[in-house]
Every structure is written in C-alpha cells, then in structure tokens.
Design a protein around this motif. Structure first.
Motif, PDB file in Angstrom:
ATOM      1  N   THR A   1       0.807  -1.223   0.000  1.00 40.74           N
ATOM      2  CA  THR A   1       0.000   0.000   0.000  1.00 40.74           C
ATOM      3  C   THR A   1       0.838   1.270   0.000  1.00 40.74           C
ATOM      4  OG1 THR A   1      -0.150  -0.045   2.423  1.00 40.74           O
ATOM      5  CG2 THR A   1      -1.926  -1.112   1.176  1.00 40.74           C
ATOM      6  N   SER A   2       2.151   1.171   0.315  1.00 42.10           N
ATOM      7  CA  SER A   2       2.976   2.380   0.323  1.00 42.10           C
ATOM      8  C   SER A   2       4.452   2.013   0.433  1.00 42.10           C
ATOM      9  CB  SER A   2       2.586   3.287   1.489  1.00 42.10           C
ATOM     10  OG  SER A   2       3.322   4.491   1.465  1.00 42.10           O
ATOM     11  N   LEU A   3       5.303   2.881  -0.123  1.00 42.40           N
ATOM     12  CA  LEU A   3       6.757   2.777  -0.005  1.00 42.40           C
ATOM     13  C   LEU A   3       7.306   4.136   0.395  1.00 42.40           C
ATOM     14  CD1 LEU A   3       7.611   0.912  -3.358  1.00 42.40           C
ATOM     15  CD2 LEU A   3       7.557  -0.122  -1.081  1.00 42.40           C
ATOM     16  N   ALA A   4       8.296   4.146   1.276  1.00 37.60           N
ATOM     17  CA  ALA A   4       8.909   5.421   1.669  1.00 37.60           C
ATOM     18  C   ALA A   4      10.301   5.175   2.224  1.00 37.60           C
ATOM     19  CB  ALA A   4       8.044   6.133   2.706  1.00 37.60           C
ATOM     20  N   TRP A   5      11.220   6.106   1.939  1.00 38.42           N
ATOM     21  CA  TRP A   5      12.559   6.076   2.518  1.00 38.42           C
ATOM     22  C   TRP A   5      12.570   6.892   3.797  1.00 38.42           C
ATOM     23  CZ3 TRP A   5      16.194   2.855   0.801  1.00 38.42           C
ATOM     24  CH2 TRP A   5      16.114   2.399  -0.521  1.00 38.42           C
ATOM     25  N   ALA A   6      13.385   6.480   4.762  1.00 38.93           N
ATOM     26  CA  ALA A   6      13.457   7.190   6.043  1.00 38.93           C
ATOM     27  C   ALA A   6      14.876   7.133   6.589  1.00 38.93           C
ATOM     28  CB  ALA A   6      12.488   6.573   7.048  1.00 38.93           C
ATOM     29  N   HIS A   7      15.216   8.117   7.406  1.00 38.93           N
ATOM     30  CA  HIS A   7      16.465   8.126   8.160  1.00 38.93           C
ATOM     31  C   HIS A   7      16.147   7.695   9.584  1.00 38.93           C
ATOM     32  CE1 HIS A   7      19.025  10.106   5.126  1.00 38.93           C
ATOM     33  NE2 HIS A   7      17.913  10.724   4.781  1.00 38.93           N
ATOM     34  N   MET A   8      16.643   6.535   9.976  1.00 35.08           N
ATOM     35  CA  MET A   8      16.384   5.999  11.300  1.00 35.08           C
ATOM     36  C   MET A   8      17.595   6.223  12.202  1.00 35.08           C
ATOM     37  SD  MET A   8      13.370   4.864  10.568  1.00 35.08           S
ATOM     38  CE  MET A   8      12.867   3.758  11.900  1.00 35.08           C
ATOM     39  N   LYS A   9      17.433   5.936  13.477  1.00 40.32           N
ATOM     40  CA  LYS A   9      18.492   6.175  14.459  1.00 40.32           C
ATOM     41  C   LYS A   9      19.739   5.382  14.136  1.00 40.32           C
ATOM     42  CE  LYS A   9      19.414   6.023  19.433  1.00 40.32           C
ATOM     43  NZ  LYS A   9      18.859   5.726  20.772  1.00 40.32           N
TER      44      LYS A   9
ATOM     45  N   THR B   1      16.889   3.559   5.216  1.00 40.35           N
ATOM     46  CA  THR B   1      15.897   2.564   5.625  1.00 40.35           C
ATOM     47  C   THR B   1      14.663   2.702   4.754  1.00 40.35           C
ATOM     48  OG1 THR B   1      16.660   2.603   7.919  1.00 40.35           O
ATOM     49  CG2 THR B   1      14.461   1.732   7.519  1.00 40.35           C
ATOM     50  N   LEU B   2      14.195   1.587   4.240  1.00 38.53           N
ATOM     51  CA  LEU B   2      12.984   1.571   3.424  1.00 38.53           C
ATOM     52  C   LEU B   2      11.821   1.059   4.259  1.00 38.53           C
ATOM     53  CD1 LEU B   2      11.585   1.784   0.624  1.00 38.53           C
ATOM     54  CD2 LEU B   2      12.240  -0.613   0.266  1.00 38.53           C
ATOM     55  N   LEU B   3      10.714   1.781   4.212  1.00 33.50           N
ATOM     56  CA  LEU B   3       9.488   1.349   4.869  1.00 33.50           C
ATOM     57  C   LEU B   3       8.535   0.820   3.798  1.00 33.50           C
ATOM     58  CD1 LEU B   3       8.872   4.360   7.302  1.00 33.50           C
ATOM     59  CD2 LEU B   3      10.315   2.348   7.628  1.00 33.50           C
ATOM     60  N   VAL B   4       8.071  -0.402   3.979  1.00 34.08           N
ATOM     61  CA  VAL B   4       7.125  -1.024   3.055  1.00 34.08           C
ATOM     62  C   VAL B   4       5.862  -1.350   3.834  1.00 34.08           C
ATOM     63  CG1 VAL B   4       6.741  -2.867   1.378  1.00 34.08           C
ATOM     64  CG2 VAL B   4       9.078  -2.061   1.821  1.00 34.08           C
ATOM     65  N   ALA B   5       4.762  -0.714   3.476  1.00 34.10           N
ATOM     66  CA  ALA B   5       3.488  -0.942   4.165  1.00 34.10           C
ATOM     67  C   ALA B   5       2.633  -1.904   3.344  1.00 34.10           C
ATOM     68  CB  ALA B   5       2.739   0.372   4.364  1.00 34.10           C
ATOM     69  N   TYR B   6       1.986  -2.843   4.043  1.00 35.82           N
ATOM     70  CA  TYR B   6       1.138  -3.848   3.402  1.00 35.82           C
ATOM     71  C   TYR B   6      -0.290  -3.734   3.927  1.00 35.82           C
ATOM     72  CZ  TYR B   6       5.503  -6.062   1.940  1.00 35.82           C
ATOM     73  OH  TYR B   6       6.731  -6.325   1.375  1.00 35.82           O
ATOM     74  N   LEU B   7      -1.218  -4.147   3.091  1.00 30.08           N
ATOM     75  CA  LEU B   7      -2.635  -4.054   3.453  1.00 30.08           C
ATOM     76  C   LEU B   7      -2.978  -4.940   4.639  1.00 30.08           C
ATOM     77  CD1 LEU B   7      -5.415  -2.863   2.724  1.00 30.08           C
ATOM     78  CD2 LEU B   7      -5.727  -4.789   1.155  1.00 30.08           C
ATOM     79  N   HIS B   8      -2.459  -6.176   4.660  1.00 28.37           N
ATOM     80  CA  HIS B   8      -2.799  -7.135   5.710  1.00 28.37           C
ATOM     81  C   HIS B   8      -1.598  -7.613   6.519  1.00 28.37           C
ATOM     82  CE1 HIS B   8      -6.785  -7.469   3.918  1.00 28.37           C
ATOM     83  NE2 HIS B   8      -6.228  -7.759   2.749  1.00 28.37           N
TER      84      HIS B   8
ATOM     85  N   GLY C   1       1.181  -5.665   7.842  1.00 26.64           N
ATOM     86  CA  GLY C   1       1.952  -4.723   8.637  1.00 26.64           C
ATOM     87  C   GLY C   1       2.938  -3.906   7.836  1.00 26.64           C
ATOM     88  N   ILE C   2       4.015  -3.478   8.496  1.00 27.43           N
ATOM     89  CA  ILE C   2       5.034  -2.620   7.899  1.00 27.43           C
ATOM     90  C   ILE C   2       6.400  -3.253   8.091  1.00 27.43           C
ATOM     91  CG2 ILE C   2       6.153  -0.351   7.947  1.00 27.43           C
ATOM     92  CD1 ILE C   2       3.540   0.793   9.034  1.00 27.43           C
ATOM     93  N   LEU C   3       7.175  -3.302   7.007  1.00 19.55           N
ATOM     94  CA  LEU C   3       8.553  -3.777   7.073  1.00 19.55           C
ATOM     95  C   LEU C   3       9.511  -2.591   7.153  1.00 19.55           C
ATOM     96  CD1 LEU C   3       8.892  -6.686   4.475  1.00 19.55           C
ATOM     97  CD2 LEU C   3       8.611  -6.849   6.950  1.00 19.55           C
TER      98      LEU C   3
END
Length: 215
Positions: free
Chosen positions: A171-179, A184-191, A193-195
């Motif tokens: 459902t979504s993809l986004a790059w992020a700066h984590m601690k 870090t890539l965030l991958v959101a799924y419909l059923h 969760g989020i990786l």
C-alpha cells in the motif's frame, strides 16, 4: 484571513484525458504533468509554455517523481509495468526505460540517492541508476543515459494466523532516516503490517532481502 491566490499560468490544450499526476522540479523551473492519455508534458514555469511532450503510446502515466536535487532528471511509472527515465539537455530530451514489473502497473515509486524502489501488487524491487551509457536519441545526437541495474528484491513478509489467507498487497513505499541507519525503506502492506528494511552501503546485484536487510 482567507488565503489569496493569483493565477500564474493557464496550462491548457495539451492533455486529452484525466491528468493523473504533476510534479515541480527542485527549484520550480519545470512542471511535469502526466495523463491517462499517455502523454508526459514538460512546462517552463518562467514562460508558462510547454517545452517537451513525451508520448508513451497510450500507456497511462500513473505518477511522476524528480530525482532530487536535479533539475533535469525525472522518472515516470506507467500502467504497463515500465518505468521511464527522462533527462533534459538544454533543448533536447532523452528518454530511456526498463521493465520494472512484467505486465503489472508500477503502483509505487520512491528514490534515495541513486537507488530507486518500485512496487506492484506484492513485488518490491530496488534498482540503481548510477553510471552512464551512450545512445543515439533525439536529433541523432549522442547523449548520456543512466544504466539501470536491479539491486535486490524485498521478500514478502511472513504470514501469521490472522492473515495467512490474505493476499500480500503493498500500500505504500517510503525512505526514512532511522536512528541506526541512514538508509531505511518502509514497506506498508494491506494485511501484513510494515517492514523496516535497512540497507548496506555496498550492493550485490540481484540480492534478495527480507526484513531488516537480512539476506
């Protein structure tokens, strides 16, 4: 006090169907618009005039993203699974592309540095556009273009009792700066969760990565 708006330019008489996406370049020099009619149009924000039109043979343009902070390189995802790369060279435009997802619309697109991530249904692939090649393009000129290399595939998340019968749908993809990781890539799924997927500084082409960047 209500916001006051002023008409800057009236961009018209180009697209023949619904406009699906638009994006400004980093400094607002250009505006790119895409439509279900398969046209990508580049506009000059200084003059309000169109400067280039790219026709994708009726393949609907689903979204547009500029490669920041560049003012001359953008990507478009298409309904037929292709991603096209457009470079602006003064009065010339070069267009190259690659099949990101065979036969499936590219539903999500995100960039970080020279890494591009694409998503379609349950598939997530990472690509590199570092390095250049040479090709004859518009006006029979020799122009540089990016070489695309598949770096990795993000493996689907594991199923548990509450979702083992559900399809894996992104459902979504986004790059992020984590601690603990700047990439870090965030991958959101419909059923499912989020990786959170953290990546190494150096890549091996066609890696398969699971959550947290483990091979």
């Amino acid at each position: 006090m209500p916001l006051q708006y002023k008409l800057y330019h009236h961009l018209k008489e180009e697209h023949e169907d619904t406009i699906t996406s638009l994006a400004f370049s980093a400094h607002g020099t250009y505006l790119a618009t895409g439509s279900l009619d398969g046209k990508l149009t580049l506009w000059s924000m200084l003059s309000g005039r169109k400067i280039h039109v790219i026709i994708t043979r009726n393949n609907a343009i689903l979204s547009i993203i500029w490669i920041m902070p560049s003012e001359n390189h953008l990507l478009c995802r298409l309904a037929n699974g292709l991603v096209i790369s457009i470079h602006i060279h003064d009065c010339q435009v070069s267009v190259t592309g690659f099949a990101a997802h065979s036969g499936s619309p590219v539903e999500y697109l995100a960039t970080a540095d020279h890494v591009v991530v694409t998503g379609a249904h349950s598939e997530v692939f990472l690509w590199s556009h570092e390095g250049t090649g040479r090709a004859f393009l518009y006006f029979l000129s020799m122009l540089d273009y990016a070489k695309w290399t598949q770096l990795a595939q993000i493996l689907p998340p594991p199923s548990i009792s509450v979702n083992h019968e559900s399809k894996v749908v992104i459902t979504s993809l986004a790059w992020a700066h984590m601690k603990y990781s700047e990439r870090t890539l965030l991958v959101a799924y419909l059923h499912h969760g989020i990786l959170y997927v953290s990546f190494p500084l150096e890549w091996e082409a066609t890696d398969c990565l699971s959550a947290f960047g483990m091979r």
